[in-house]
Structures are given as C-alpha cells and as structure tokens.
Design an enzyme around this catalytic site. Structure first.
Site, PDB file in Angstrom:
ATOM      1  N   ARG A 166     -68.170 -58.518 -13.865  1.00 42.99           N
ATOM      2  CA  ARG A 166     -68.986 -57.488 -13.229  1.00 42.99           C
ATOM      3  C   ARG A 166     -70.411 -57.991 -13.030  1.00 42.99           C
ATOM      4  O   ARG A 166     -71.053 -57.713 -12.023  1.00 42.99           O
ATOM      5  CB  ARG A 166     -68.977 -56.214 -14.084  1.00 42.99           C
ATOM      6  CG  ARG A 166     -70.013 -55.183 -13.636  1.00 42.99           C
ATOM      7  CD  ARG A 166     -69.818 -53.828 -14.302  1.00 42.99           C
ATOM      8  NE  ARG A 166     -69.606 -53.904 -15.727  1.00 42.99           N
ATOM      9  CZ  ARG A 166     -70.569 -54.075 -16.644  1.00 42.99           C
ATOM     10  NH1 ARG A 166     -71.830 -54.219 -16.267  1.00 42.99           N
ATOM     11  NH2 ARG A 166     -70.272 -54.110 -17.932  1.00 42.99           N
ATOM     12  N   TYR A 218     -75.414 -42.912  10.726  1.00 48.13           N
ATOM     13  CA  TYR A 218     -73.992 -42.809  10.379  1.00 48.13           C
ATOM     14  C   TYR A 218     -73.732 -41.541   9.581  1.00 48.13           C
ATOM     15  O   TYR A 218     -74.469 -41.196   8.655  1.00 48.13           O
ATOM     16  CB  TYR A 218     -73.572 -44.054   9.599  1.00 48.13           C
ATOM     17  CG  TYR A 218     -72.249 -43.956   8.891  1.00 48.13           C
ATOM     18  CD1 TYR A 218     -71.083 -43.601   9.581  1.00 48.13           C
ATOM     19  CD2 TYR A 218     -72.156 -44.217   7.528  1.00 48.13           C
ATOM     20  CE1 TYR A 218     -69.863 -43.506   8.920  1.00 48.13           C
ATOM     21  CE2 TYR A 218     -70.937 -44.138   6.865  1.00 48.13           C
ATOM     22  CZ  TYR A 218     -69.802 -43.771   7.569  1.00 48.13           C
ATOM     23  OH  TYR A 218     -68.598 -43.678   6.917  1.00 48.13           O
ATOM     24  N   ASP A 292     -79.968 -50.903   8.692  1.00 42.56           N
ATOM     25  CA  ASP A 292     -78.509 -50.983   8.680  1.00 42.56           C
ATOM     26  C   ASP A 292     -78.093 -51.746   9.930  1.00 42.56           C
ATOM     27  O   ASP A 292     -78.189 -51.242  11.044  1.00 42.56           O
ATOM     28  CB  ASP A 292     -77.912 -49.573   8.680  1.00 42.56           C
ATOM     29  CG  ASP A 292     -76.382 -49.581   8.572  1.00 42.56           C
ATOM     30  OD1 ASP A 292     -75.767 -50.614   8.891  1.00 42.56           O
ATOM     31  OD2 ASP A 292     -75.812 -48.547   8.196  1.00 42.56           O
ATOM     32  N   LYS A 317     -66.726 -53.794   8.397  1.00 43.06           N
ATOM     33  CA  LYS A 317     -66.705 -53.842   9.852  1.00 43.06           C
ATOM     34  C   LYS A 317     -66.695 -55.291  10.343  1.00 43.06           C
ATOM     35  O   LYS A 317     -65.738 -56.015  10.142  1.00 43.06           O
ATOM     36  CB  LYS A 317     -67.896 -53.047  10.389  1.00 43.06           C
ATOM     37  CG  LYS A 317     -68.086 -51.665   9.752  1.00 43.06           C
ATOM     38  CD  LYS A 317     -66.844 -50.799   9.808  1.00 43.06           C
ATOM     39  CE  LYS A 317     -67.109 -49.342   9.436  1.00 43.06           C
ATOM     40  NZ  LYS A 317     -67.494 -49.124   8.034  1.00 43.06           N
TER      41      LYS A 317
END
Length: 502
Positions: A166, A218, A292, A317
């Site tokens: 992690r 978004y 973004d 994406k």
C-alpha cells in the site's frame, strides 16, 4: 469493398493550425499517397486543420524520465494545508512554471512523445533483463534487519524502499514515473479511480476552505463536491464559468480560496478555458490550480506547461484506453504537494492493484498512436455531422464554429476525439437514435479504442441539478460521442443509419 487505412502520418501530429502555404510538397505527397476512399476525406480535413507551424503552439516539451527526486518518507509528511498557504514568490513562481510556453515548439511527432510513453521510467528489469515491467503482487517485502529496507536506491521507490505494497509497489512506482513523464512533470501519484484521485486532492485542504470550480464539470466531480465535501468536510464551493473573467475574479476573492478546479475541454459540452488565465487567477490569491486533463489526454494538452500546479486524470479513459481498468493519477512539479499526496495515498489507501498498474501502463504505451487515429476519425465525423439536417449543433474544438476554437488552437496539440452534438427533437429522438446504433456502443465512460455514445442528461450527468443542466445546455437532445479507432467509413455509416431512424 476495400478498407482504406486512415491512420495519419507523423506529420499530422503537430498543433492543429490554420491552413496555409506552410504545407510543403513532400507533406502533400505523403497525405495524398496513402489516401483512398474515405481516408481522403479524413486526412484532407486533418491536414487543413492541423498542419501549420510552431507559431500556433508555444510549448517546449522537456524530455523527462518521470523519476521523482524527492526522498521525503511518505509516511512522515504533514497533512496540514500549508501547501496552499503563502505560495512562495507569487507571480515569479507562475513565470517559472510557464517558462516552457515562452518558446516555439516542434510538433508532437518531433518532440519525442511516442518515445517517452514507451520508455520513460520503464527500464529493462535489472535482474532478468525483462523488457516488460514485472507485475509485483507481493503485499510485503523482506528486510535484512529492522528498518533496513531494500530498494531505497531504486527510482520507482522514490527513495523510500519497499516495505508494504500500500505504501509503495514496484509496478505502481514504474507506472507513476511513466505518467509523470507524459505530462512533463516530476511527480505522480496513482489511485484506484479518478474519483479517488479527486478526493485525495481535496484532502490537501481544511474544513472551511473555499474551492472555485468550473461550472461545466464532470457529474461525478460535482456530486462529490456538493454531496460529500460540503456536508462532510465543511468545504465551500463556487461553480463559475472560467471564461467570464469578472465572475472568476469575484469567486477567487472569496475568503479562504485555496483551490481552483478546471476541466478543459469540459464534460460534456467541450468548453475550452485558458489554463494560463486560470493559473494567473490562482496566483493572485495564493491558491493551487488543478486541471482535469482527462478529455484531452497528455497527448493533446500539457497543463503544467501553462501554469497549472496539479494535473489529474481518470486513467480509466485515454491512459488505459481499452475499457478494462479503472484508475486515476495526479501529476505535479511541486515537492510539497507530492509529499502530502503520498502521505494521503498511503494513509487513505485508495491505491491501484499492481495488475491494474500494469494494464494502464500497457495502454499508455500506445497513447500517441490511438489518439492520432481517434482525432482523425473525430475530425471527419464532426464536420459531417455539422452538415446533417437532423443535427442542430455540433461542439468540437477542431471546428471553426466552436466558440473557443482559436483558444484551443493556441493551447492544445489537437482537438481530441470527443464530440457533442444536439439532435432535432428531445428525449424520444435521442433514445431512438442511441438505440439504433450498431457499432457505437451505448455506454458511459470514454477514451477507449471502441466508440461509445451516450445521453448525458440521463446518464453521466443525471446527478447534476436540472436547473444547472439547463443553464449549461445539457438537455435531452444532447448526445456525447467518444470516437474510437475503428474504420472511419464504418463509424460514419453507423451514425447515418441511426440518424435515418430519427
């Protein structure tokens, strides 16, 4: 029927300029030689729109290995919001960040972008010589003696060595270095989703801090801001059109403004805003500017070069590019920001699995090839849609009819592969059209090799308040296309037969 290959030549990779005498005979020959049938239309359009010199694009891209130079221990960084306070050197800092846009640059084909995405941070394995980055599935790592961690000298551990997956993982570290290089940045943090990346950025702030966010954002981002960050963290948000200088300045003047959040182009109306202007506004109040960059991808836009402090992506994406991995990334040049983000990454634990990092890294290697082809398809389709009698309006930055076409030409390497258009009619016509599609898949998401279509008002942006959707122009006749890399003539034939059903 023969299938022409519409893949653009490397000369199409520059900024997309105005047509003119700068297209030499050799370039014309290349364009004409490989074009037949439908490819002629595609390449001719792209050549006219995208082939002029460096005058339209002023970014000098610096080669980067993507390796982080910070040795700050990720589990020892402070999480206070001092990052957003007392930004040092004010405008001088902005000037330094924007130094890469003060000189003309070459096209993407000439600046080594393809080499960067394939090789940056991805050296052959030191032990085996494997040319593909190994997938390190280990959750924990052996130590020679307490506190004596292995790998502190390995670039992908960022000086921390290996102890627990992690906190740091070899596959993830390699992926982060590669993504940083594609954005021309020094540091990157990878997360398990784009929204995990978004929430990590907000963790840089404190209760009561104010964020200025672009209005056409978004749907998932505005939902998180409005319904989680406000009631849970006590943060304040102002949603504003960044192209309205007065409104932006007024919003930034709100006390405790610590962050500006910009999407450009926006989702779904493809509004383009000046990153440099937003950076200047942020600098005036000592705030961070986040861009973004999901819709543009690192291939078509470089926000750090225009003054942004932080760039984020939904790696699901274009970076992944194959609809088979969910992820998010955050890139920055700021040592203080990355130290805090790594602390948050480790403390909150929203990290991507090693196999997810491998998939995204594999997708990244073909980003330049996929984006060039997708742009070629989208350029042709947008021009065709604009002439169709059942379409009332097309929004695509590469069209001269786009409200911010000139800005897009200056700021981007190309207009991308997303198209938004309005059908004549309402939800009934939209539903009929989308249901009739055979090659385009009716689905949310975007940026993959396959073409997707959706109705934002009832799908991706259904959570946006109806009144806000009306103001933004997200009505029931709006259709969003994510254009893939299939054969152009097949895509256009599919759209045509579906429009015939309306």
């Amino acid at each position: 029927l023969s299938r022409p290959t519409p893949t653009p030549t490397p000369t199409l990779r520059g900024c997309y300029p105005t047509p003119g005498p700068t297209m030499d005979d050799k370039t014309k020959t290349i364009l004409l030689a490989g074009a037949v049938g439908g490819a002629v239309a595609t390449l001719a359009h792209v050549a006219l729109v995208y082939m002029t010199p460096a005058a339209c694009r002023t970014t000098t891209t610096t080669k980067s290995t993507g390796a982080s130079t910070t040795t700050t221990k990720s589990n020892g960084a402070s999480t206070t919001s001092s990052t957003t306070k007392n930004r040092t050197n004010g405008k001088a800092s902005l000037s330094r960040r924007m130094s890469r846009v003060t000189h003309p640059s070459s096209s993407r084909a000439e600046d080594g972008f393809g080499t960067t995405v394939i090789h940056a941070g991805q050296e052959p394995d030191a032990q085996t010589g494997a040319v593909v980055v190994p997938i390190s599935l280990a959750t924990t790592f052996a130590q020679a003696k307490p506190g004596d961690k292995k790998g502190e000298d390995m670039p992908s551990s960022f000086g921390n060595g290996w102890e627990y997956s992690r906190t740091g993982n070899p596959t993830r570290g390699t992926y982060e270095r590669a993504v940083a290089a594609t954005e021309g940045g020094r540091h990157c943090c990878a997360f398990s989703s784009g929204m995990a990346a978004t929430s990590a950025i907000l963790h840089l702030l404190e209760t009561g801090d104010h964020v200025v966010c672009i209005d056409d954002v978004y749907g998932g981002t505005q939902r998180y801001f409005r319904r989680t960050a406000v009631p849970t963290y006590g943060m304040k948000f102002t949603f504003v059109d960044f192209n309205d200088a007065g409104a932006l300045a007024e919003a930034c003047a709100t006390p405790r403004t610590k962050l500006l959040w910009l999407e450009t182009p926006t989702n779904p109306t493809l509004k383009v805003s000046s990153i440099a202007a937003a950076a200047a506004a942020a600098e005036e109040v000592g705030a961070l500017l986040v861009v973004d960059n999901t819709f543009a991808s690192p291939f078509f836009q470089s926000p750090l070069a225009h003054g942004a402090h932080i760039v984020m992506h939904s790696a699901t994406k274009y970076i992944g590019g194959h609809s088979d991995v969910v992820g998010g990334v955050v890139v920055t040049d700021d040592d203080d920001v990355i130290a805090k983000l790594r602390f948050i990454q480790n403390g909150v634990g929203a990290v991507p699995a090693p196999f997810d990092c491998y998939l995204a890294l594999r997708g990244l290697k073909t980003l330049h090839v996929r984006m060039a082809q997708a742009m070629a398809n989208a350029s042709s389709i947008s021009a065709w849609l604009e002439r169709h009698p059942k379409v009332t309006k097309v929004l695509y930055p590469g069209l001269k009819s786009h409200p911010q076409h000139d800005l897009a030409m200056r700021q981007m390497h190309g207009p991308g592969a997303m198209i938004t258009f309005y059908l004549r009619g309402g939800i009934e016509e939209t539903t009929t059209f989308l249901a009739a599609l055979k090659l385009f898949t009716l689905a949310e998401s975007l940026g993959a090799v396959e073409s997707l279509a959706e109705a934002p008002s009832v799908m991706t942006h259904a959570s946006v308040p109806p009144e806000q959707r009306r103001i933004l122009g997200i009505d029931d006749s709006l259709v969003r296309l994510s254009v893939g890399i299939e054969s152009l003539e097949d895509l256009r034939a599919d759209l045509e037969q579906a429009l015939d059903q309306v």
